[in-house]
Each structure stands twice: as C-alpha cells, then as structure tokens.
Design a protein around this motif. Structure first.
Motif, PDB file in Angstrom:
ATOM      1  N   ARG A   3       0.836  -1.199   0.000  1.00  0.00           N
ATOM      2  CA  ARG A   3       0.000   0.000   0.000  1.00  0.00           C
ATOM      3  C   ARG A   3       0.871   1.249   0.000  1.00  0.00           C
ATOM      4  O   ARG A   3       0.637   2.183  -0.772  1.00  0.00           O
ATOM      5  N   ARG A   4       1.891   1.268   0.845  1.00  0.00           N
ATOM      6  CA  ARG A   4       2.795   2.423   0.878  1.00  0.00           C
ATOM      7  C   ARG A   4       3.516   2.594  -0.455  1.00  0.00           C
ATOM      8  O   ARG A   4       3.725   3.711  -0.916  1.00  0.00           O
ATOM      9  N   GLY A   5       3.874   1.489  -1.077  1.00  0.00           N
ATOM     10  CA  GLY A   5       4.519   1.550  -2.385  1.00  0.00           C
ATOM     11  C   GLY A   5       3.604   2.138  -3.441  1.00  0.00           C
ATOM     12  O   GLY A   5       4.025   2.977  -4.239  1.00  0.00           O
ATOM     13  N   PHE A   6       2.346   1.717  -3.445  1.00  0.00           N
ATOM     14  CA  PHE A   6       1.376   2.264  -4.399  1.00  0.00           C
ATOM     15  C   PHE A   6       1.120   3.738  -4.135  1.00  0.00           C
ATOM     16  O   PHE A   6       1.012   4.541  -5.062  1.00  0.00           O
ATOM     17  N   GLU A   7       1.017   4.111  -2.872  1.00  0.00           N
ATOM     18  CA  GLU A   7       0.788   5.520  -2.530  1.00  0.00           C
ATOM     19  C   GLU A   7       1.967   6.394  -2.974  1.00  0.00           C
ATOM     20  O   GLU A   7       1.773   7.483  -3.496  1.00  0.00           O
ATOM     21  N   ALA A   8       3.175   5.900  -2.757  1.00  0.00           N
ATOM     22  CA  ALA A   8       4.365   6.650  -3.179  1.00  0.00           C
ATOM     23  C   ALA A   8       4.404   6.783  -4.702  1.00  0.00           C
ATOM     24  O   ALA A   8       4.736   7.845  -5.237  1.00  0.00           O
ATOM     25  N   GLY A   9       4.054   5.719  -5.400  1.00  0.00           N
ATOM     26  CA  GLY A   9       4.022   5.765  -6.859  1.00  0.00           C
ATOM     27  C   GLY A   9       2.971   6.732  -7.371  1.00  0.00           C
ATOM     28  O   GLY A   9       3.209   7.488  -8.321  1.00  0.00           O
ATOM     29  N   PHE A  10       1.799   6.733  -6.742  1.00  0.00           N
ATOM     30  CA  PHE A  10       0.733   7.650  -7.133  1.00  0.00           C
ATOM     31  C   PHE A  10       1.152   9.093  -6.882  1.00  0.00           C
ATOM     32  O   PHE A  10       0.933   9.971  -7.722  1.00  0.00           O
TER      33      PHE A  10
END
Length: 103
Positions: free
Chosen positions: A8-15
């Motif tokens: 989730r943190r990875g997706f948020e950072a990517g977004f």
C-alpha cells in the motif's frame, strides 16, 4: 498484514510521484505557452517574466485549462495569425488533458 501495508505504501508513493510529474508537466506547458504569447506580443524581458508568473498563478488558482487558454488567446490574438494561434491553443489544451487538468 505487514506485506499488505508495504504494498500500500509503495502504491501511494508511486501515485504521489505520478501526480507530481503531471503537475510539473502542466506547469512547463503553461510556462512555455506564456513565453510564446509574451514573445509574440513583443513584451520586453521584465514584462515577459511578469506575464509568465501571472499565467502560472492563474493556472494554479483556477485549475482550469480553458481559463488559461482563453487568457493566452485574448493576449496573443492581435499579434498572431488565427490559424497559428488556434494550433498553439489546441496543443496546449491537449497537454492539459494529458496532465489531467480540468476544463
């Protein structure tokens, strides 16, 4: 559960990075078009810089590409051939749509 949080943190950072890049691209388009309009209208360097800053401020406050495009069209209209201006505005609005800017 820890693996889910990491993903989730990875997706948020990517977004977040994706949105920042879209905003930077939108600001580059505003600046580029503002410089072109200022150049076409014969502004000196100080007036050109002020015009660019005003265009960027308008783009940030309005959040609407058509408002910015209308300003460019009104300011460049008397100095630029209609077809050339229409092409420049169309290109500008295309970039705005690619950046996800409303209008």
């Amino acid at each position: 559960m820890q693996q889910f949080d990491t993903r989730r943190r990875g997706f948020e950072a990517g977004f977040k990075r994706s949105e920042e890049m879209r905003f930077e691209q939108w600001m580059r388009a505003v600046k580029s078009n503002a410089l072109w309009v200022a150049e076409q209208s014969g502004k000196d360097e100080a007036a050109r810089d002020a015009y660019v800053q005003n265009a960027i401020a308008l783009a940030c406050t309005s959040g609407d590409s058509t408002v910015v495009a209308a300003r460019f069209q009104a300011d460049a209209g008397p100095f630029v051939a209609a077809l050339e201006l229409d092409e420049a505005i169309a290109d500008f609005l295309f970039i705005a749509r690619m950046c996800g800017v409303g209008g």
